[in-house]
Design an enzyme around this catalytic site. Structure first.
Site, PDB file in Angstrom:
ATOM      1  N   ASP A  10       0.863  -1.191   0.000  1.00 44.90           N
ATOM      2  CA  ASP A  10       0.000   0.000   0.000  1.00 44.90           C
ATOM      3  C   ASP A  10       0.895   1.235   0.000  1.00 44.90           C
ATOM      4  O   ASP A  10       1.665   1.444   0.938  1.00 44.90           O
ATOM      5  CB  ASP A  10      -0.916  -0.023   1.238  1.00 44.90           C
ATOM      6  N   ASP A 105      -3.214   2.006  -5.628  1.00 43.97           N
ATOM      7  CA  ASP A 105      -1.958   1.945  -4.856  1.00 43.97           C
ATOM      8  C   ASP A 105      -1.877   0.738  -3.934  1.00 43.97           C
ATOM      9  O   ASP A 105      -1.035   0.688  -3.060  1.00 43.97           O
ATOM     10  CB  ASP A 105      -1.759   3.236  -4.053  1.00 43.97           C
ATOM     11  N   GLU A 106      -2.755  -0.231  -4.147  1.00 44.25           N
ATOM     12  CA  GLU A 106      -2.841  -1.325  -3.183  1.00 44.25           C
ATOM     13  C   GLU A 106      -2.997  -2.663  -3.883  1.00 44.25           C
ATOM     14  O   GLU A 106      -3.770  -2.769  -4.842  1.00 44.25           O
ATOM     15  CB  GLU A 106      -4.112  -1.092  -2.362  1.00 44.25           C
TER      16      GLU A 106
END
Ligand code: TTP
Ligand code: MG
Length: 354
Positions: A10, A105-106
């Protein structure tokens, strides 16, 4: 089920981190990305500096500015964030294709079968973090655990710029002390209900039988019972198909000229060939591409439809890309865009059915 190795990645304050990276004048300032106050915008995210003032995601921008009068507000640049996300995913795909993206983003990775870094998930996570920093100048936090729910908690545990590992041996102690609101699926309502039953942490949750929990929470009761014991069998589900295969190297010392770039090509192409060999039959190569990142972090990508996948093609592409900057090179990438036969077939079937 044998023990798995799951990594959750993350990025730290993703949109804001990209803005700070791209505009050095923002260093040391409180920055929020989101909609303008006049348009009743909200905060998409903000950097950690802004968070110390109480600013957070989803907050009206007007309120954010009241809390932090010096806040710098930046309009989102989604194209740039998407491109960065893609680059992060390219790095992740070097370790495994068993990747489940959750947002820009993860992502979860199942690295149980990855042989890199001596098969150590901890070292893989370290490697990913350092490569994302080296190649994108962005920070990702990582969590390593035997399952998804613990890996996700772990990535948050030492944020920002953190790595936290929960080994199978440590699961029990870790979960016992865990507040129930950290459990996957426990929102405000469930947390409130648990609190009224006198349950704040997993040690207390474990005192309740699966029957009792099922009565209180329906089908989610059994899940709560499992989570309280650190059990979560959900597989990592890759649902995105590959669009390319590539190999990138950041050099310890910048390559001074085009000849030095040429000299690296055979090594990069040998590795690329290996990776292409690991693809299944559902992909076919479409066209070669190269990426050149210069010492000042500017970068360029060139691809050539119809070109052969041979050394000559890549030499031509590298020289064209190099000449766009004509300065020392810190990273070279070579790759192949893929055609996804599975998707092609799907499109054909749809056409026929009309
Ligand atoms: P998050 O990973 O939740 O947040 P973050 O990366 O900004 O901060 P951190 O992980 O360090 O806590 O979300 C990723 C991006 O998604 C974030 O940068 C902006 C966007 N986002 C929104 O647009 N709206 C939101 O409400 C949230 C939570 C995120
Ligand atoms: Mg994030």
């Amino acid at each position: 089920m044998s023990s798995r190795k799951i990594i959750h990645i993350d990025a730290d304050c993703f949109y804001a981190a990209i803005e700070l990276r791209d505009d050095p004048r923002l260093q040391g300032r409180a920055v929020a990305v989101g909609g303008a106050v006049e348009r009743r915008g909200v905060v998409a995210t903000c950097n950690y500096e802004a968070r110390t003032w109480g600013v957070h995601s989803a907050m009206p921008m007007a309120r954010a500015v009241k809390l932090c009068p010096d806040l710098v507000i930046i309009q989102p640049r989604m194209d740039v964030y998407k491109a960065a996300s893609k680059q992060i995913h390219h790095i992740l795909h070097d370790y495994t294709d068993c990747i489940e993206p959750l947002s820009l983003d993860e992502a979860f990775l199942d690295v149980s079968d990855c042989e890199m870094c001596s098969g150590s998930a901890t070292l893989i996570a370290k490697d990913i973090r350092s490569r994302v920093w080296q190649e994108l100048r962005l920070v990702v936090s990582a969590g390593v655990a035997p399952n998804k729910f613990l890996a996700k908690i772990a990535s948050d545990w030492r944020k920002p710029n953190g790595l936290f590992v929960i080994t199978p041996d440590e699961v029990d102690d870790f979960v016992l002390a865990l507040p129930v609101k950290k459990l996957h699926g426990v929102g405000k309502v469930t947390a409130g209900k648990l609190a009224r039953m006198g349950i704040e942490n997993c040690a207390q949750l474990r005192e309740h039988s699966v029957v009792h929990l099922s009565k209180a929470f329906g089908s989610y009761g059994e899940r709560l019972w499992s989570l309280a014991r650190g059990i979560d069998e959900r597989p990592v589900e890759p649902h995105s198909r590959r669009q390319s295969v590539s190999v990138e190297r950041t050099f310890e010392h910048d390559l001074p000229d085009l000849a030095a770039c040429y000299a690296q090509l055979p090594y990069l192409l040998a590795e690329l060939e290996k990776r292409l060999g690991r693809l299944d039959q559902s992909y076919s190569p479409e066209k070669p591409f190269v990426k050149v990142k210069f010492h000042d972090f500017t970068q360029t990508t060139i691809e050539q439809a119809g070109a052969a996948l041979d050394l000559d093609s890549y030499r031509l592409l590298i020289s064209a890309a190099y000449l766009r900057g004509n300065k020392a090179v810190r990273l070279l990438g070579v790759g192949v865009r893929l055609q996804d036969q599975q998707q092609q077939n799907a499109i054909q079937l749809e056409l026929f059915s009309q």
